[in-house]
Design an enzyme around this catalytic site. Structure first.
Site, PDB file in Angstrom:
ATOM      1  N   ARG A 255       1.001  -1.095  -0.051  1.00 56.05           N
ATOM      2  CA  ARG A 255       0.065   0.069   0.154  1.00 56.05           C
ATOM      3  C   ARG A 255       0.945   1.288  -0.098  1.00 56.05           C
ATOM      4  O   ARG A 255       1.789   1.251   0.771  1.00 56.05           O
ATOM      5  CB  ARG A 255      -0.985  -0.029   1.158  1.00 56.05           C
ATOM      6  CG  ARG A 255      -1.714   1.396   1.303  1.00 56.05           C
ATOM      7  CD  ARG A 255      -2.615   1.203   2.546  1.00 56.05           C
ATOM      8  NE  ARG A 255      -3.495   2.682   2.556  1.00 56.05           N
ATOM      9  CZ  ARG A 255      -3.581   3.421   3.699  1.00 56.05           C
ATOM     10  NH1 ARG A 255      -2.896   3.075   4.689  1.00 56.05           N
ATOM     11  NH2 ARG A 255      -3.948   4.578   3.334  1.00 56.05           N
TER      12      ARG A 255
ATOM     13  N   HIS B 262      -2.890  10.797   0.614  1.00 60.43           N
ATOM     14  CA  HIS B 262      -2.517  10.635   2.142  1.00 60.43           C
ATOM     15  C   HIS B 262      -1.890  12.179   2.301  1.00 60.43           C
ATOM     16  O   HIS B 262      -0.824  11.947   2.627  1.00 60.43           O
ATOM     17  CB  HIS B 262      -1.432   9.417   2.064  1.00 60.43           C
ATOM     18  CG  HIS B 262      -1.442   8.914   3.460  1.00 60.43           C
ATOM     19  ND1 HIS B 262      -1.415   7.602   3.376  1.00 60.43           N
ATOM     20  CD2 HIS B 262      -0.832   9.466   4.616  1.00 60.43           C
ATOM     21  CE1 HIS B 262      -1.091   7.332   4.739  1.00 60.43           C
ATOM     22  NE2 HIS B 262      -1.054   8.313   5.319  1.00 60.43           N
TER      23      HIS B 262
ATOM     24  N   GLU C 216      -7.469   8.517   6.013  1.00 58.71           N
ATOM     25  CA  GLU C 216      -8.031   9.394   7.366  1.00 58.71           C
ATOM     26  C   GLU C 216      -8.571  10.680   7.271  1.00 58.71           C
ATOM     27  O   GLU C 216      -7.935  11.684   7.822  1.00 58.71           O
ATOM     28  CB  GLU C 216      -6.896   9.224   8.489  1.00 58.71           C
ATOM     29  CG  GLU C 216      -6.237   7.706   8.601  1.00 58.71           C
ATOM     30  CD  GLU C 216      -5.246   7.826   9.531  1.00 58.71           C
ATOM     31  OE1 GLU C 216      -4.687   8.548   9.955  1.00 58.71           O
ATOM     32  OE2 GLU C 216      -4.973   6.701  10.039  1.00 58.71           O
TER      33      GLU C 216
ATOM     34  N   ASN D 135      -7.878   1.957   9.935  1.00 64.40           N
ATOM     35  CA  ASN D 135      -6.467   2.089  10.597  1.00 64.40           C
ATOM     36  C   ASN D 135      -6.605   1.998  11.992  1.00 64.40           C
ATOM     37  O   ASN D 135      -7.654   2.889  12.579  1.00 64.40           O
ATOM     38  CB  ASN D 135      -5.906   3.397  10.253  1.00 64.40           C
ATOM     39  CG  ASN D 135      -5.324   3.537   8.600  1.00 64.40           C
ATOM     40  OD1 ASN D 135      -5.323   2.230   7.894  1.00 64.40           O
ATOM     41  ND2 ASN D 135      -5.026   4.629   8.172  1.00 64.40           N
TER      42      ASN D 135
ATOM     43  N   TYR E 143      -4.669   1.778  15.924  1.00 62.98           N
ATOM     44  CA  TYR E 143      -3.562   1.766  16.552  1.00 62.98           C
ATOM     45  C   TYR E 143      -3.556   1.573  18.250  1.00 62.98           C
ATOM     46  O   TYR E 143      -3.013   1.087  18.572  1.00 62.98           O
ATOM     47  CB  TYR E 143      -2.639   3.205  16.297  1.00 62.98           C
ATOM     48  CG  TYR E 143      -2.064   3.410  15.077  1.00 62.98           C
ATOM     49  CD1 TYR E 143      -0.967   2.483  14.644  1.00 62.98           C
ATOM     50  CD2 TYR E 143      -2.800   3.832  14.098  1.00 62.98           C
ATOM     51  CE1 TYR E 143      -0.013   2.791  13.516  1.00 62.98           C
ATOM     52  CE2 TYR E 143      -2.240   3.991  12.490  1.00 62.98           C
ATOM     53  CZ  TYR E 143      -0.951   3.390  12.526  1.00 62.98           C
ATOM     54  OH  TYR E 143      -0.279   3.527  11.321  1.00 62.98           O
TER      55      TYR E 143
ATOM     56  N   GLU F 276      -3.643  -0.108   8.187  1.00 64.65           N
ATOM     57  CA  GLU F 276      -2.425   0.395   8.882  1.00 64.65           C
ATOM     58  C   GLU F 276      -2.591  -0.328  10.347  1.00 64.65           C
ATOM     59  O   GLU F 276      -3.733   0.022  11.135  1.00 64.65           O
ATOM     60  CB  GLU F 276      -2.193   1.818   9.118  1.00 64.65           C
ATOM     61  CG  GLU F 276      -1.962   2.543   7.894  1.00 64.65           C
ATOM     62  CD  GLU F 276      -1.769   3.979   8.109  1.00 64.65           C
ATOM     63  OE1 GLU F 276      -1.472   4.597   9.404  1.00 64.65           O
ATOM     64  OE2 GLU F 276      -2.102   4.554   7.182  1.00 64.65           O
TER      65      GLU F 276
HETATM   66  C1  FCB Z   1      -1.751   7.319  10.502  1.00 66.76           C
HETATM   67  C2  FCB Z   1      -1.085   7.973   9.217  1.00 66.76           C
HETATM   68  C3  FCB Z   1       0.234   7.478   8.899  1.00 66.76           C
HETATM   69  C4  FCB Z   1       1.110   7.150  10.106  1.00 66.76           C
HETATM   70  C5  FCB Z   1       0.562   6.434  11.229  1.00 66.76           C
HETATM   71  C6  FCB Z   1       1.241   6.260  12.343  1.00 66.76           C
HETATM   72  O1  FCB Z   1      -2.515   8.192  11.168  1.00 66.76           O
HETATM   73  O2  FCB Z   1      -2.080   7.363   8.168  1.00 66.76           O
HETATM   74  O3  FCB Z   1       0.460   8.033   7.731  1.00 66.76           O
HETATM   75  O4  FCB Z   1       1.537   8.516  10.282  1.00 66.76           O
HETATM   76  O5  FCB Z   1      -0.626   7.193  11.584  1.00 66.76           O
END
Ligand code: FCB
Length: 457
Positions: free
Chosen positions: A84, A128, A173, A299, A301, A353
């Site tokens: 990607r 992006h 995002e 995405n 985290y 992500e």
């Molecule tokens: C996301 C972004 C990516 C990177 C990660 C850690 O928000 O899409 O570009 O910065 O966080």
């Protein structure tokens, strides 16, 4: 370290599940003003004093623009199915409108062909974050005109390589662009306006729907979708104030995007909260935004704990915390995917992500990034659990292939499974990359075994 249970032939991942790694143009390419590329809002933003933690920028980054071929070899060596990446809009159409830059288009065409030649599926993101600076001079995403420029850009890129790209993501995002870029002003373009942020969010969604329609009308066969950053939100305490705040924040970060895309309307509670700052919506916009997608990218985290008086800190929870200060909470990914599956008529989903920044140490040429490996393994297990519980998942991609320019954090935060020495541009596979490679080998062996069983060999 907890090892995932996903290694064996009973692997819950479907045979066509797509495993990948991800990057984005501004974070890795460098060559910021080369071969006719125009400036993006990030090129300009980074010049403001004090906005990037280490005062750096993406001028050089990982020099991927020049090293793309050896980087493709690196990707191939990992054994992934997909890569990607994003196209830099100002590299292919420097002013956002007007003339196209052939050299820029050629670069991405070489990249796509190079991936295909190595048996890797190209997953292309159109936006992006690196909007052409010239468009920002007219208000950027807050100006409805940008919507039409984006559709032209998307159509132009798809005309050139649509038949070779597996999937197009319109935006990465949109919450980050609108909220961090136009409301809080801590990301490019550094605007601080509630009204502009709301309008930008609406225009991002609108341009997504229009681009899908335009690409399909021109016969593009690639899968089309969007990538959202989503997290489960939980109240810090049982107090009513924390509950109310959590509901509102969920509305602003999750429902504000999911509702229009899948229900064709904005959440009423958030509209009420916005009051006079709510976006101007033209009749027909909402139906356009709800244009059917082929996939939804997520995405993930961390989760978010919400407290009305903002006293909660990720370090309070007792869970591990990454170098970004983000709590490690893989269960949140299962919870999130289940919720999306239950609350919305979602198409197949991908984790587009997932990964973690930790401080790495080179130890005789080796980087023993046990925490990152553990993070990735546990999140893959969280996806497996969602699949076992009935969620349709089509892929998982690690953020990131390379250490890179982490936006306002500059080069201080390292998300790569491959270490980059920024002085020499030398790449070194961290233990997490070696683990992922090994994991993918076992997945592939399980796949082969299953398909052999299926045909009775
Ligand atoms: C996301 C972004 C990516 C990177 C990660 C850690 O928000 O899409 O570009 O910065 O966080």
């Amino acid at each position: 370290m907890s090892l995932p249970t996903v290694f064996d032939s009973k692997s819950p991942f479907p045979a066509d599940f797509v495993w990948g790694v991800a990057t984005s143009a501004y974070q890795i390419e460098g060559a910021a003003a080369e071969d006719g590329k125009g400036p993006s809002i990030w090129d300009e933003f980074c010049r403001r004093p004090g906005v990037i933690a280490d005062d750096s920028n993406g001028d050089m980054a990982c020099d991927h623009y020049h090293r793309w071929e050896s980087d493709l070899e690196l990707i191939k060596g990992l054994g992934v199915d997909a890569y990607r990446f994003s196209v830099s809009w100002p590299r292919v159409r420097p002013g956002g409108a007007g003339a196209w830059n052939e050299k820029g288009l050629d670069f991405y065409e070489r990249l796509v062909d190079g991936l295909l030649a190595r048996g890797i599926q190209p997953y292309l993101t159109l936006n992006h974050w690196d909007l052409p600076a010239e468009l920002q001079a007219n208000g950027g995403w807050a100006n409805r005109d940008t919507v039409h420029r984006f559709v032209e850009y998307a159509s132009g890129v798809a005309r050139r390589m649509g038949n070779r790209v597996s999937a197009f993501t319109t935006h990465n995002e949109p919450w980050v662009i609108a909220t961090l870029g136009y409301d809080k002003g801590i990301f490019a373009p550094g605007v601080k306006s509630h009204a502009q942020a709301a309008q930008a969010a609406h225009h991002l969604l609108l341009s997504h729907g229009l681009a899908l329609q335009a690409l399909r009308a021109q016969g593009c066969k690639s899968r089309l979708g969007i990538v959202l950053n989503l997290s489960p939100l939980l109240p810090a305490t049982a107090s009513e104030a924390d509950h109310l705040k959590t509901r509102l924040e969920d509305g602003r970060s999750v429902r504000w995007y999911m509702d229009p895309l899948f229900k064709g309307s904005y959440p009423a509670d958030v509209l009420e909260f916005m009051g006079a700052d709510a976006p101007k919506v033209v009749p027909g916009d909402m139906a356009t935004i709800a244009t059917k997608m082929d996939f939804l990218g997520v995405n993930y985290y961390t989760r978010h704990i919400v407290s009305a008086n903002e006293t909660w800190d990720a370090h309070d929870s007792g869970y591990d915390v990454t170098d970004m200060g983000w709590e490690v909470y893989p269960e949140g990914l299962t919870d999130l995917l289940l919720r999306l599956h239950h609350d919305y008529p979602v198409p197949p989903m991908y984790v587009k992500e997932n990964g973690a920044a930790f401080k790495d140490e080179l130890d005789g040429g080796r980087i023993r990034d046990v925490q990152r490996t553990d993070y990735i393994a546990r999140h893959i297990e969280a996806v497996a659990e969602a699949i076992r519980r009935g969620v349709r998942m089509h892929g998982y991609m690690v953020w990131s292939l390379l250490d890179n320019f982490e936006w306002a954090s500059g080069y201080e935060k390292r998300f790569g499974i491959v270490h980059v020495d920024y002085e020499t541009q030398r790449r070194t596979l961290k233990d997490s990359a070696l683990w992922y490679r090994d994991f993918l080998q076992r997945q592939n062996a399980a796949r082969t075994q299953r398909s052999a069983q299926a045909i009775g060999v």
